[in-house]
Design a protein around this motif. Structure first.
Motif, PDB file in Angstrom:
ATOM      1  N   ALA A 158       0.807  -1.216   0.000  1.00 31.56           N
ATOM      2  CA  ALA A 158       0.000   0.000   0.000  1.00 31.56           C
ATOM      3  C   ALA A 158       0.842   1.268   0.000  1.00 31.56           C
ATOM      4  CB  ALA A 158      -0.934  -0.002   1.207  1.00 31.56           C
ATOM      5  N   SER A 159       2.075   1.178   0.493  1.00 31.24           N
ATOM      6  CA  SER A 159       2.894   2.385   0.650  1.00 31.24           C
ATOM      7  C   SER A 159       4.048   2.492  -0.343  1.00 31.24           C
ATOM      8  CB  SER A 159       3.465   2.430   2.073  1.00 31.24           C
ATOM      9  OG  SER A 159       4.300   1.312   2.309  1.00 31.24           O
ATOM     10  N   ASP A 160       4.172   1.526  -1.247  1.00 33.04           N
ATOM     11  CA  ASP A 160       5.322   1.483  -2.157  1.00 33.04           C
ATOM     12  C   ASP A 160       5.039   2.288  -3.423  1.00 33.04           C
ATOM     13  OD1 ASP A 160       7.509   0.902  -3.683  1.00 33.04           O
ATOM     14  OD2 ASP A 160       7.499  -1.241  -3.246  1.00 33.04           O
ATOM     15  N   LYS A 161       5.611   3.480  -3.505  1.00 31.69           N
ATOM     16  CA  LYS A 161       5.347   4.357  -4.650  1.00 31.69           C
ATOM     17  C   LYS A 161       6.079   3.912  -5.914  1.00 31.69           C
ATOM     18  CE  LYS A 161       8.938   7.748  -3.452  1.00 31.69           C
ATOM     19  NZ  LYS A 161       9.197   9.177  -3.132  1.00 31.69           N
ATOM     20  N   HIS A 162       7.075   3.047  -5.781  1.00 29.59           N
ATOM     21  CA  HIS A 162       7.827   2.564  -6.941  1.00 29.59           C
ATOM     22  C   HIS A 162       7.465   1.125  -7.299  1.00 29.59           C
ATOM     23  CE1 HIS A 162      10.914   5.750  -5.687  1.00 29.59           C
ATOM     24  NE2 HIS A 162      10.432   6.132  -6.853  1.00 29.59           N
ATOM     25  N   LEU A 163       6.337   0.644  -6.800  1.00 34.73           N
ATOM     26  CA  LEU A 163       5.986  -0.761  -6.939  1.00 34.73           C
ATOM     27  C   LEU A 163       5.999  -1.234  -8.389  1.00 34.73           C
ATOM     28  CD1 LEU A 163       5.048  -3.373  -5.564  1.00 34.73           C
ATOM     29  CD2 LEU A 163       2.699  -2.559  -5.822  1.00 34.73           C
ATOM     30  N   ASP A 164       5.316  -0.523  -9.277  1.00 38.61           N
ATOM     31  CA  ASP A 164       5.219  -0.956 -10.673  1.00 38.61           C
ATOM     32  C   ASP A 164       6.582  -0.936 -11.366  1.00 38.61           C
ATOM     33  OD1 ASP A 164       2.507  -1.368 -10.417  1.00 38.61           O
ATOM     34  OD2 ASP A 164       1.957   0.592 -11.234  1.00 38.61           O
ATOM     35  N   LEU A 165       7.366   0.099 -11.124  1.00 34.56           N
ATOM     36  CA  LEU A 165       8.687   0.194 -11.744  1.00 34.56           C
ATOM     37  C   LEU A 165       9.598  -0.916 -11.240  1.00 34.56           C
ATOM     38  CD1 LEU A 165      10.782   1.575 -13.512  1.00 34.56           C
ATOM     39  CD2 LEU A 165      11.215   3.186 -11.631  1.00 34.56           C
ATOM     40  N   LYS A 166       9.565  -1.190  -9.951  1.00 31.11           N
ATOM     41  CA  LYS A 166      10.396  -2.256  -9.382  1.00 31.11           C
ATOM     42  C   LYS A 166      10.000  -3.613  -9.952  1.00 31.11           C
ATOM     43  CE  LYS A 166      10.617  -1.940  -4.849  1.00 31.11           C
ATOM     44  NZ  LYS A 166      10.117  -1.592  -3.495  1.00 31.11           N
ATOM     45  N   ASN A 167       8.705  -3.850 -10.050  1.00 36.34           N
ATOM     46  CA  ASN A 167       8.228  -5.094 -10.653  1.00 36.34           C
ATOM     47  C   ASN A 167       8.742  -5.245 -12.077  1.00 36.34           C
ATOM     48  OD1 ASN A 167       6.682  -6.641  -8.841  1.00 36.34           O
ATOM     49  ND2 ASN A 167       4.963  -5.241  -9.006  1.00 36.34           N
ATOM     50  N   PHE A 168       8.638  -4.154 -12.829  1.00 35.85           N
ATOM     51  CA  PHE A 168       9.054  -4.203 -14.228  1.00 35.85           C
ATOM     52  C   PHE A 168      10.541  -4.488 -14.350  1.00 35.85           C
ATOM     53  CE2 PHE A 168      10.865  -2.130 -17.969  1.00 35.85           C
ATOM     54  CZ  PHE A 168      10.124  -2.729 -18.976  1.00 35.85           C
ATOM     55  N   MET A 169      11.361  -3.801 -13.562  1.00 33.20           N
ATOM     56  CA  MET A 169      12.813  -3.975 -13.664  1.00 33.20           C
ATOM     57  C   MET A 169      13.234  -5.386 -13.292  1.00 33.20           C
ATOM     58  SD  MET A 169      14.484  -0.312 -12.485  1.00 33.20           S
ATOM     59  CE  MET A 169      13.775  -0.264 -10.837  1.00 33.20           C
ATOM     60  N   LEU A 170      12.681  -5.914 -12.211  1.00 34.10           N
ATOM     61  CA  LEU A 170      13.041  -7.275 -11.810  1.00 34.10           C
ATOM     62  C   LEU A 170      12.580  -8.296 -12.843  1.00 34.10           C
ATOM     63  CD1 LEU A 170      12.401  -7.408  -7.957  1.00 34.10           C
ATOM     64  CD2 LEU A 170      14.580  -7.289  -9.150  1.00 34.10           C
ATOM     65  N   LYS A 171      11.407  -8.071 -13.395  1.00 37.99           N
ATOM     66  CA  LYS A 171      10.880  -8.997 -14.396  1.00 37.99           C
ATOM     67  C   LYS A 171      11.788  -9.037 -15.625  1.00 37.99           C
ATOM     68  CE  LYS A 171       6.514 -10.180 -16.699  1.00 37.99           C
ATOM     69  NZ  LYS A 171       6.913 -10.209 -18.117  1.00 37.99           N
ATOM     70  N   ARG A 172      12.227  -7.870 -16.090  1.00 36.87           N
ATOM     71  CA  ARG A 172      13.080  -7.836 -17.284  1.00 36.87           C
ATOM     72  C   ARG A 172      14.455  -8.434 -17.002  1.00 36.87           C
ATOM     73  NH1 ARG A 172      12.502  -8.796 -21.086  1.00 36.87           N
ATOM     74  NH2 ARG A 172      13.842  -7.424 -22.328  1.00 36.87           N
ATOM     75  N   ILE A 173      14.993  -8.192 -15.833  1.00 36.74           N
ATOM     76  CA  ILE A 173      16.302  -8.764 -15.484  1.00 36.74           C
ATOM     77  C   ILE A 173      16.207 -10.277 -15.429  1.00 36.74           C
ATOM     78  CG2 ILE A 173      17.994  -8.991 -13.622  1.00 36.74           C
ATOM     79  CD1 ILE A 173      17.475  -5.985 -13.038  1.00 36.74           C
ATOM     80  N   ASN A 174      15.133 -10.791 -14.867  1.00 37.75           N
ATOM     81  CA  ASN A 174      14.964 -12.232 -14.798  1.00 37.75           C
ATOM     82  C   ASN A 174      14.714 -12.845 -16.160  1.00 37.75           C
ATOM     83  OD1 ASN A 174      14.750 -13.596 -11.908  1.00 37.75           O
ATOM     84  ND2 ASN A 174      14.123 -11.463 -11.723  1.00 37.75           N
ATOM     85  N   GLU A 175      13.899 -12.193 -16.958  1.00 33.35           N
ATOM     86  CA  GLU A 175      13.596 -12.729 -18.295  1.00 33.35           C
ATOM     87  C   GLU A 175      14.831 -12.800 -19.183  1.00 33.35           C
ATOM     88  OE1 GLU A 175       8.939 -11.246 -18.809  1.00 33.35           O
ATOM     89  OE2 GLU A 175      10.579 -10.043 -19.616  1.00 33.35           O
ATOM     90  N   THR A 176      15.792 -11.916 -18.934  1.00 33.84           N
ATOM     91  CA  THR A 176      17.010 -11.890 -19.752  1.00 33.84           C
ATOM     92  C   THR A 176      18.185 -12.577 -19.055  1.00 33.84           C
ATOM     93  OG1 THR A 176      17.663  -9.724 -18.863  1.00 33.84           O
ATOM     94  CG2 THR A 176      16.309  -9.728 -20.856  1.00 33.84           C
ATOM     95  N   ALA A 177      17.926 -13.267 -17.967  1.00 35.40           N
ATOM     96  CA  ALA A 177      18.986 -13.950 -17.203  1.00 35.40           C
ATOM     97  C   ALA A 177      20.099 -12.993 -16.814  1.00 35.40           C
ATOM     98  CB  ALA A 177      19.553 -15.135 -17.998  1.00 35.40           C
ATOM     99  N   GLY A 178      19.717 -11.753 -16.497  1.00 33.02           N
ATOM    100  CA  GLY A 178      20.702 -10.768 -16.062  1.00 33.02           C
ATOM    101  C   GLY A 178      21.522 -10.171 -17.185  1.00 33.02           C
ATOM    102  N   GLN A 179      21.145 -10.416 -18.426  1.00 32.02           N
ATOM    103  CA  GLN A 179      21.942  -9.950 -19.561  1.00 32.02           C
ATOM    104  C   GLN A 179      21.552  -8.559 -20.054  1.00 32.02           C
ATOM    105  OE1 GLN A 179      22.609 -12.906 -22.716  1.00 32.02           O
ATOM    106  NE2 GLN A 179      21.790 -14.460 -21.333  1.00 32.02           N
ATOM    107  N   ILE A 180      20.452  -8.015 -19.558  1.00 25.42           N
ATOM    108  CA  ILE A 180      20.004  -6.709 -20.037  1.00 25.42           C
ATOM    109  C   ILE A 180      20.938  -5.603 -19.557  1.00 25.42           C
ATOM    110  CG2 ILE A 180      18.468  -6.272 -18.052  1.00 25.42           C
ATOM    111  CD1 ILE A 180      16.466  -5.075 -20.120  1.00 25.42           C
TER     112      ILE A 180
END
Length: 282
Positions: A158-180
């Motif tokens: 409820a208090s995380d103002k960067h929630l969507d951005l953090k989700n997006f960044m972690l998702k892309r890093i995982n999808e690329t196996a850390g290669q992004i």
């Protein structure tokens, strides 16, 4: 900090293989949700006085359930392999997903990197501490921890103002196996490189370039753990290409930096210690 509950989209299941190899039985209850990778417990009954921690980008909470001198620490990721002293005892642990942890007052992620902070200094819950450290019932310990944790987890959403951005960044890093690359991450997120570096480092405790390196290493560990020793040499070069290393030598150098051993010797250790027999996934 914990993210939303859609964690099963994340691929990395962080590993501490030397914890498994330090005991005869290592029990693991996979969660991959609510910001938690898994719970684990083990008796340090083989090598006795130490374990080796390798970089994983994660925070662990580790309870030592000693009858006379119990303790619990919140342990941040190491950036180089580190020998961890311990007692021969029963341990109960929580490993959060890479970059994530429980929300606590007056702490930020960077406080935990290469550091251990007593659990009761961060989470002032003596009752929970006593319930966990006086028990050796794995399921009971999980249940008691989750009662406390889910309250903090819901508040953090409820208090995380960067929630969507953090989700997006972690998702892309995982999808690329850390290669992004950081500039690619910034472009895809719609922000400047400077802003991405600032937010990422503040929220996850590590610069995105370093975090990506640790995630690629964790992918490498996962692949090596699944290798058949007889086909190891034939596949190592191909694996280095798939994980975005310049060549096989680059991969070996990175692996040595983060483990103090080579992939070949690591594979030998897995076989010698019968890693797969010691790891019991519930």
């Amino acid at each position: 900090m914990p993210m939303n509950s859609n964690q099963n989209n994340f691929i990395v299941s962080p590993k501490q293989p030397y914890f498994v190899m330090a005991t005869s039985r290592y029990y693991k209850a996979v969660v991959m949700n609510y910001g938690i990778s898994h719970f684990y417990c083990f008796n340090n009954d083989i090598i006795g006085n130490s374990m080796i921690a390798v970089p994983d980008g994660c925070i662990d909470i580790l309870f030592c359930c000693d009858e006379k001198e119990p303790y619990a620490n919140i342990c941040g990721t190491v950036l180089q392999p580190r020998v961890i002293p311990n007692k021969r005892n029963y341990y109960f642990g929580i490993r959060f997903l890479p970059g994530l942890t429980l929300t606590a007052k007056q702490t930020v992620m960077s406080d935990f990197v290469e550091n251990e902070i007593p659990f009761l200094e961060v989470i002032e819950d003596q009752e929970l501490f006593e319930k966990i450290t006086t028990s050796r019932d794995f399921n009971y310990q999980i249940q008691e921890f989750m009662k406390m944790y889910m309250v903090l987890y819901q508040k953090s959403l409820a208090s995380d103002k960067h929630l969507d951005l953090k989700n997006f960044m972690l998702k892309r890093i995982n999808e690329t196996a850390g290669q992004i690359k950081v500039n690619e991450l910034a472009e895809q997120a719609g922000y400047s490189v400077r802003y991405i570096n600032k937010v990422f480092t503040k929220e996850f405790g590590l610069p995105p370039k370093v975090f990506c390196k640790l995630m690629r290493f964790q992918y490498l560990l996962s692949n090596l753990n699944n290798f058949d020793k007889n086909i190891f040499d034939a596949n190592l070069a191909q694996l280095s290409i798939e994980l975005g290393y310049y060549d096989q030598s680059h991969m070996i150098r990175d692996f040595y930096e983060l483990t103090n051993t080579t992939p070949g010797k690591y594979i030998h250790s897995l076989k010698e210690k019968e890693y797969n027999k010691r790891l019991i996934v519930l």
